[in-house]
Motif scaffolding. Structure first.
Motif, mmCIF file in Angstrom:
data_model
loop_
_atom_site.group_PDB
_atom_site.id
_atom_site.type_symbol
_atom_site.label_atom_id
_atom_site.label_comp_id
_atom_site.label_asym_id
_atom_site.label_seq_id
_atom_site.Cartn_x
_atom_site.Cartn_y
_atom_site.Cartn_z
ATOM 1 N N CYS A 5 47.350 39.375 38.026
ATOM 2 C CA CYS A 5 46.655 40.441 37.375
ATOM 3 C C CYS A 5 46.091 40.063 35.835
ATOM 4 C CB CYS A 5 47.212 42.006 37.068
ATOM 5 S SG CYS A 5 47.308 42.797 38.660
ATOM 6 N N HIS A 31 40.037 41.009 44.610
ATOM 7 C CA HIS A 31 41.285 41.539 43.872
ATOM 8 C C HIS A 31 41.092 43.116 43.411
ATOM 9 C CE1 HIS A 31 44.757 41.225 41.306
ATOM 10 N NE2 HIS A 31 44.114 42.169 40.683
ATOM 11 N N CYS A 35 43.797 46.057 43.977
ATOM 12 C CA CYS A 35 44.514 46.483 42.755
ATOM 13 C C CYS A 35 44.090 47.766 41.862
ATOM 14 C CB CYS A 35 44.525 45.176 41.904
ATOM 15 S SG CYS A 35 45.560 45.447 40.514
ATOM 16 N N CYS A 38 43.893 46.904 37.943
ATOM 17 C CA CYS A 38 42.838 46.056 37.310
ATOM 18 C C CYS A 38 41.395 46.898 37.432
ATOM 19 C CB CYS A 38 42.658 44.806 38.074
ATOM 20 S SG CYS A 38 43.977 43.650 37.562
HETATM 21 ZN ZN LIG Z 1 45.394 43.510 39.450
#
Ligand SMILES: [Zn+2]
Length: 231
Positions: A5, A31, A35, A38
């Motif tokens: 991250c 990503h 996630c 993020c």
């Molecule tokens: Zn992340």
């Protein structure tokens, strides 16, 4: 490929500004799909960015207002300066005019003026002090003790300058002749002639207001006159 991250977070600013490589972009987008942390980080960055823009606008507005106030103050200062200069000039001119031109009748005192009859039959008036501003004379017919007579009134004026500062002036007449004060008329053949008016007495009197007075008031005022000379 799992990217930490922290690495994504480092890249997010480039991603947001659209300056990262296509490869990075693909990796970041992959990503972000997985996630939430993020994703939220990116959303917050956009929020900050918008807020920053708002703040910038607010600051701009503030600075515009400040500039406006400064301009107004500048204009006001310029106006105040201009008005001050005008006032200063007015005061100077006023002071100048007051010192050099404001007339004060000189009250009679012994020896201020002497009047003598010259050899030519004219009456000469002499001013015996240093300086004066103006001399005035005026003739009229008055009735004294039932007798009508032509008399002349004279008086002198001072200004602050002549009273306290000036010395006798070379080009100034300290003597003048007032007898037979003449006025001009046409005779029977239409020639321009001088008519003599015999003066039987000369008085000193501030008559600056007299021409506006009635005959009676004039008689009353003429009793205040100081006799300088009589036939
Ligand atoms: Zn992340």
């Amino acid at each position: 490929m799992k990217i930490p991250c922290e690495v994504v977070k480092d890249l997010l600013p480039l991603y947001r500004d659209n300056v990262c490589s296509d490869e990075s972009r693909t990796i970041i987008e992959e990503h972000l799909l997985e996630c939430d942390t993020c994703k939220k980080y990116l959303d917050d960055m956009d929020g900050d960015f918008i807020q920053t823009n708002d703040e910038k606008a607010a600051e701009q507005a503030k600075s515009d207002i400040l500039k406006g106030i400064k301009r107004q103050l500048f204009r006001k200062n310029v106006m105040v300066s201009v008005i001050s200069v005008i006032c200063a000039i007015a005061v100077l001119l006023g002071g100048f005019s007051f010192i050099f031109h404001y007339q004060m009748p000189i009250p009679y005192e012994n020896g201020l003026v002497s009047v003598k009859k010259g050899d030519n039959g004219m009456v000469d008036v002499y001013f015996n002090r240093d300086d004066y501003y103006c001399s005035y004379k005026w003739n009229t017919t008055i009735e004294k003790n039932g007798v009508k007579q032509r008399v002349a009134y004279i008086y002198y004026t001072d200004t602050i300058w002549t009273k306290y500062f000036s010395k006798p002036q070379k080009d100034k007449q300290y003597k003048y002749t007032i007898n037979n004060s003449a006025f001009f008329d046409y005779d029977d053949d239409n020639r321009f002639i001088e008519i003599k008016k015999d003066i039987s007495a000369v008085y000193y009197l501030d008559y600056s207001h007299i021409p506006k007075l009635s005959t009676e008031e004039l008689q009353k005022n003429s009793s205040k006159a100081v006799l300088l000379w009589k036939k």
